[in-house]
Design a protein around this motif. Structure first.
Motif, PDB file in Angstrom:
ATOM      1  N   MET A  34     -12.712  -6.122  32.108  1.00  0.00           N
ATOM      2  CA  MET A  34     -13.211  -4.898  31.510  1.00  0.00           C
ATOM      3  C   MET A  34     -13.145  -5.001  29.985  1.00  0.00           C
ATOM      4  N   THR A  35     -14.223  -4.648  29.317  1.00  0.00           N
ATOM      5  CA  THR A  35     -14.257  -4.694  27.862  1.00  0.00           C
ATOM      6  C   THR A  35     -13.789  -3.367  27.286  1.00  0.00           C
ATOM      7  N   VAL A  36     -12.862  -3.451  26.352  1.00  0.00           N
ATOM      8  CA  VAL A  36     -12.377  -2.264  25.642  1.00  0.00           C
ATOM      9  C   VAL A  36     -12.359  -2.593  24.165  1.00  0.00           C
ATOM     10  N   HIS A  37     -13.030  -1.773  23.380  1.00  0.00           N
ATOM     11  CA  HIS A  37     -13.028  -1.959  21.931  1.00  0.00           C
ATOM     12  C   HIS A  37     -11.796  -1.252  21.378  1.00  0.00           C
ATOM     13  N   CYS A  38     -10.766  -2.028  21.002  1.00  0.00           N
ATOM     14  CA  CYS A  38      -9.511  -1.468  20.481  1.00  0.00           C
ATOM     15  C   CYS A  38      -9.512  -1.600  18.964  1.00  0.00           C
ATOM     16  N   ALA A  39      -9.863  -0.541  18.288  1.00  0.00           N
ATOM     17  CA  ALA A  39      -9.966  -0.548  16.837  1.00  0.00           C
ATOM     18  C   ALA A  39      -8.662  -0.081  16.203  1.00  0.00           C
ATOM     19  N   VAL A  40      -8.194  -0.844  15.221  1.00  0.00           N
ATOM     20  CA  VAL A  40      -7.012  -0.479  14.450  1.00  0.00           C
ATOM     21  C   VAL A  40      -7.411  -0.470  12.977  1.00  0.00           C
ATOM     22  N   PHE A  41      -7.141   0.632  12.310  1.00  0.00           N
ATOM     23  CA  PHE A  41      -7.469   0.758  10.896  1.00  0.00           C
ATOM     24  C   PHE A  41      -6.254   0.354  10.072  1.00  0.00           C
ATOM     25  N   LEU A  42      -6.415  -0.689   9.247  1.00  0.00           N
ATOM     26  CA  LEU A  42      -5.318  -1.170   8.413  1.00  0.00           C
ATOM     27  C   LEU A  42      -5.798  -1.352   6.987  1.00  0.00           C
ATOM     28  N   ASP A  43      -4.895  -1.058   6.065  1.00  0.00           N
ATOM     29  CA  ASP A  43      -5.149  -1.343   4.659  1.00  0.00           C
ATOM     30  C   ASP A  43      -4.638  -2.740   4.336  1.00  0.00           C
ATOM     31  N   VAL A  44      -5.256  -3.369   3.362  1.00  0.00           N
ATOM     32  CA  VAL A  44      -4.769  -4.660   2.882  1.00  0.00           C
ATOM     33  C   VAL A  44      -3.325  -4.461   2.420  1.00  0.00           C
ATOM     34  N   PRO A  45      -2.406  -5.332   2.844  1.00  0.00           N
ATOM     35  CA  PRO A  45      -0.986  -5.107   2.553  1.00  0.00           C
ATOM     36  C   PRO A  45      -0.624  -5.413   1.104  1.00  0.00           C
ATOM     37  N   ARG A  46      -0.762  -4.403   0.272  1.00  0.00           N
ATOM     38  CA  ARG A  46      -0.437  -4.531  -1.146  1.00  0.00           C
ATOM     39  C   ARG A  46       0.589  -3.475  -1.524  1.00  0.00           C
ATOM     40  N   ALA A  47       1.668  -3.905  -2.153  1.00  0.00           N
ATOM     41  CA  ALA A  47       2.709  -2.968  -2.574  1.00  0.00           C
ATOM     42  C   ALA A  47       2.112  -1.934  -3.525  1.00  0.00           C
ATOM     43  N   GLY A  48       2.438  -0.687  -3.271  1.00  0.00           N
ATOM     44  CA  GLY A  48       1.927   0.399  -4.106  1.00  0.00           C
ATOM     45  C   GLY A  48       0.604   0.954  -3.629  1.00  0.00           C
ATOM     46  N   GLN A  49      -0.003   0.303  -2.607  1.00  0.00           N
ATOM     47  CA  GLN A  49      -1.294   0.777  -2.111  1.00  0.00           C
ATOM     48  C   GLN A  49      -1.279   1.125  -0.630  1.00  0.00           C
ATOM     49  N   VAL A  50      -0.115   1.064  -0.001  1.00  0.00           N
ATOM     50  CA  VAL A  50       0.019   1.467   1.408  1.00  0.00           C
ATOM     51  C   VAL A  50       1.175   2.463   1.528  1.00  0.00           C
ATOM     52  N   LYS A  51       1.048   3.389   2.492  1.00  0.00           N
ATOM     53  CA  LYS A  51       2.103   4.341   2.805  1.00  0.00           C
ATOM     54  C   LYS A  51       2.621   5.043   1.552  1.00  0.00           C
ATOM     55  N   ALA A  52       1.728   5.766   0.862  1.00  0.00           N
ATOM     56  CA  ALA A  52       2.052   6.362  -0.428  1.00  0.00           C
ATOM     57  C   ALA A  52       3.243   7.322  -0.354  1.00  0.00           C
ATOM     58  N   ARG A  53       3.280   8.177   0.668  1.00  0.00           N
ATOM     59  CA  ARG A  53       4.385   9.137   0.759  1.00  0.00           C
ATOM     60  C   ARG A  53       5.711   8.431   0.988  1.00  0.00           C
ATOM     61  N   LEU A  54       5.711   7.436   1.844  1.00  0.00           N
ATOM     62  CA  LEU A  54       6.916   6.673   2.099  1.00  0.00           C
ATOM     63  C   LEU A  54       7.324   5.876   0.866  1.00  0.00           C
ATOM     64  N   ALA A  55       6.342   5.290   0.179  1.00  0.00           N
ATOM     65  CA  ALA A  55       6.619   4.503  -1.024  1.00  0.00           C
ATOM     66  C   ALA A  55       7.248   5.354  -2.115  1.00  0.00           C
ATOM     67  N   ALA A  56       6.853   6.622  -2.190  1.00  0.00           N
ATOM     68  CA  ALA A  56       7.428   7.512  -3.201  1.00  0.00           C
ATOM     69  C   ALA A  56       8.915   7.740  -2.955  1.00  0.00           C
ATOM     70  N   GLU A  57       9.353   7.563  -1.713  1.00  0.00           N
ATOM     71  CA  GLU A  57      10.753   7.809  -1.368  1.00  0.00           C
ATOM     72  C   GLU A  57      11.606   6.547  -1.347  1.00  0.00           C
ATOM     73  N   VAL A  58      11.038   5.426  -0.904  1.00  0.00           N
ATOM     74  CA  VAL A  58      11.838   4.200  -0.762  1.00  0.00           C
ATOM     75  C   VAL A  58      11.401   3.085  -1.697  1.00  0.00           C
ATOM     76  N   GLY A  59      10.329   3.283  -2.430  1.00  0.00           N
ATOM     77  CA  GLY A  59       9.801   2.248  -3.304  1.00  0.00           C
ATOM     78  C   GLY A  59       8.678   1.477  -2.624  1.00  0.00           C
TER      79      GLY A  59
END
Length: 197
Positions: free
Chosen positions: A1-26
């Motif tokens: 069975m074919t299933v299109h499993c899409a995952v949205f990811l940002d390029v892993p760059r410090a300061g450009q992912v998880k902004a709210r979390l980064a504001a708290e832990v760096g």
């Protein structure tokens, strides 16, 4: 069975992912947690027996994504526009009659059992939703083509899940829901998920 499993990811760059979390832990620590959560999501999809399709952003990060995830990964550039426009473009990539899932990359509790259950439920339901505890969802799936679940939605708020349910109800589309899981966007979320002590 074919299933299109899409995952949205940002390029892993410090300061450009998880902004709210980064504001708290760096930014460096937030990036490490982001990589852990993405790895768990991709492992869950693979363990369930499906191949993830990674929709990435920004456009200049393709080589970084390959270095991170390998050369054989299915990479596709996210469409431009708001989250709804990007999600709509990903669902259009599924062939008519094909099952598709959009899976969040920031839900570390997701496991193969959730992916399998979502796919199985699509045998009897047009849409499946995996609610997150913050009022959004960690997974949504359906059978192509699907109703418009994307335009005019309150992205990034705790009203998204409720509005999605209302949209489905208004369109008279039956749906089923998986168990609620926690997305990680803050230090409190990360601690509750066991990612931080």
């Amino acid at each position: 069975m074919t299933v299109h499993c899409a995952v949205f990811l940002d390029v892993p760059r410090a300061g450009q992912v998880k902004a709210r979390l980064a504001a708290e832990v760096g930014p460096s620590h937030a990036l490490r947690l982001y990589r852990i959560m993405a790895a768990r999501t991709l492992a869950a999809i693979t363990e369930a027996g499906y191949r993830p399709c990674i929709w990435y952003s920004p456009a200049d990060g393709k080589s970084e994504m390959h270095r991170w995830l390998g050369d054989d990964v299915d990479l596709r550039l996210q469409a431009s526009g708001d989250p709804g426009q990007r999600l709509a473009a990903a669902t259009r990539a599924a062939a008519e009659g094909e099952r598709w899932l959009l899976v969040s990359g920031d839900c570390p509790a997701i496991e193969a059992v959730h992916i399998r259950e979502a796919v199985e439920r699509l045998e009897n339901w047009p849409v499946v939703v995996g609610p997150s505890l913050d009022g959004g969802y960690y997974l949504v799936g359906g059978v192509a083509p699907v109703p418009d679940l994307w335009s005019g939605m309150p992205w990034g708020t705790n009203r998204l899940l409720d509005q999605t349910r209302r949209r489905l109800e208004a369109d008279r589309v039956r749906w089923t829901e998986l168990p609620a899981l926690r997305d990680v966007n803050t230090v409190a979320d990360a601690r509750a998920a066991g990612l931080l002590t």
